[in-house]
Design a protein around this motif. Structure first.
Motif, PDB file in Angstrom:
ATOM      1  N   TYR A  27       0.839  -1.201   0.000  1.00  0.00           N
ATOM      2  CA  TYR A  27       0.000   0.000   0.000  1.00  0.00           C
ATOM      3  C   TYR A  27       0.875   1.252   0.000  1.00  0.00           C
ATOM      4  O   TYR A  27       0.640   2.183  -0.785  1.00  0.00           O
ATOM      5  CB  TYR A  27      -0.913  -0.034   1.223  1.00  0.00           C
ATOM      6  N   LEU A  28       1.886   1.274   0.857  1.00  0.00           N
ATOM      7  CA  LEU A  28       2.778   2.433   0.915  1.00  0.00           C
ATOM      8  C   LEU A  28       3.486   2.664  -0.410  1.00  0.00           C
ATOM      9  O   LEU A  28       3.718   3.814  -0.801  1.00  0.00           O
ATOM     10  CB  LEU A  28       3.812   2.271   2.030  1.00  0.00           C
ATOM     11  N   SER A  29       3.825   1.592  -1.115  1.00  0.00           N
ATOM     12  CA  SER A  29       4.541   1.736  -2.386  1.00  0.00           C
ATOM     13  C   SER A  29       3.704   2.488  -3.422  1.00  0.00           C
ATOM     14  O   SER A  29       4.252   3.081  -4.349  1.00  0.00           O
ATOM     15  CB  SER A  29       4.976   0.372  -2.922  1.00  0.00           C
ATOM     16  N   GLN A  30       2.394   2.498  -3.258  1.00  0.00           N
ATOM     17  CA  GLN A  30       1.521   3.241  -4.167  1.00  0.00           C
ATOM     18  C   GLN A  30       1.601   4.753  -3.930  1.00  0.00           C
ATOM     19  O   GLN A  30       1.098   5.531  -4.740  1.00  0.00           O
ATOM     20  CB  GLN A  30       0.067   2.791  -3.982  1.00  0.00           C
ATOM     21  N   PHE A  31       2.215   5.157  -2.830  1.00  0.00           N
ATOM     22  CA  PHE A  31       2.282   6.569  -2.445  1.00  0.00           C
ATOM     23  C   PHE A  31       3.718   7.090  -2.413  1.00  0.00           C
ATOM     24  O   PHE A  31       3.983   8.099  -1.756  1.00  0.00           O
ATOM     25  CB  PHE A  31       1.610   6.765  -1.074  1.00  0.00           C
TER      26      PHE A  31
END
Length: 93
Positions: A27-31
């Motif tokens: 999820y963090l990698s999407q941001f």
């Protein structure tokens, strides 16, 4: 605007954190374009994760709140509390 998101895990929920960590990191990698810093906090033993601190750049508080609510950790019920605050980096310059 930068926002600091301070999350505190519920007691005895380390297994929830461990089970959801891969989804959380994905999820963090999407941001990555808005992510300033992110990482776990630890208990006094220095090894047991017990929370998260994230600093991200969002247009407004609503976007920061939506990000926090969408985190797999939050969806799994890991957190006892989530505090979101606007933040300004002063040092180092």
């Amino acid at each position: 605007m930068l926002f600091v998101i301070i999350c505190t895990d519920k007691p005895e929920h380390l297994s929830v954190r461990q089970q959801n960590r891969p989804a959380h990191l994905a999820y963090l990698s999407q941001f990555e374009d808005t992510l300033f810093a992110a990482g776990p906090t630890f208990a006094a033993d220095g090894t047991t994760m017990n929370g998260s601190v994230l600093i991200l750049d969002f247009a407004d508080l609503r976007k920061a709140e939506a990000f926090a609510a969408g985190d797999p950790y939050a969806k799994a019920g890991l957190f006892a509390s989530v505090d979101i605050r606007p933040w300004k980096k002063v040092l180092p310059a």
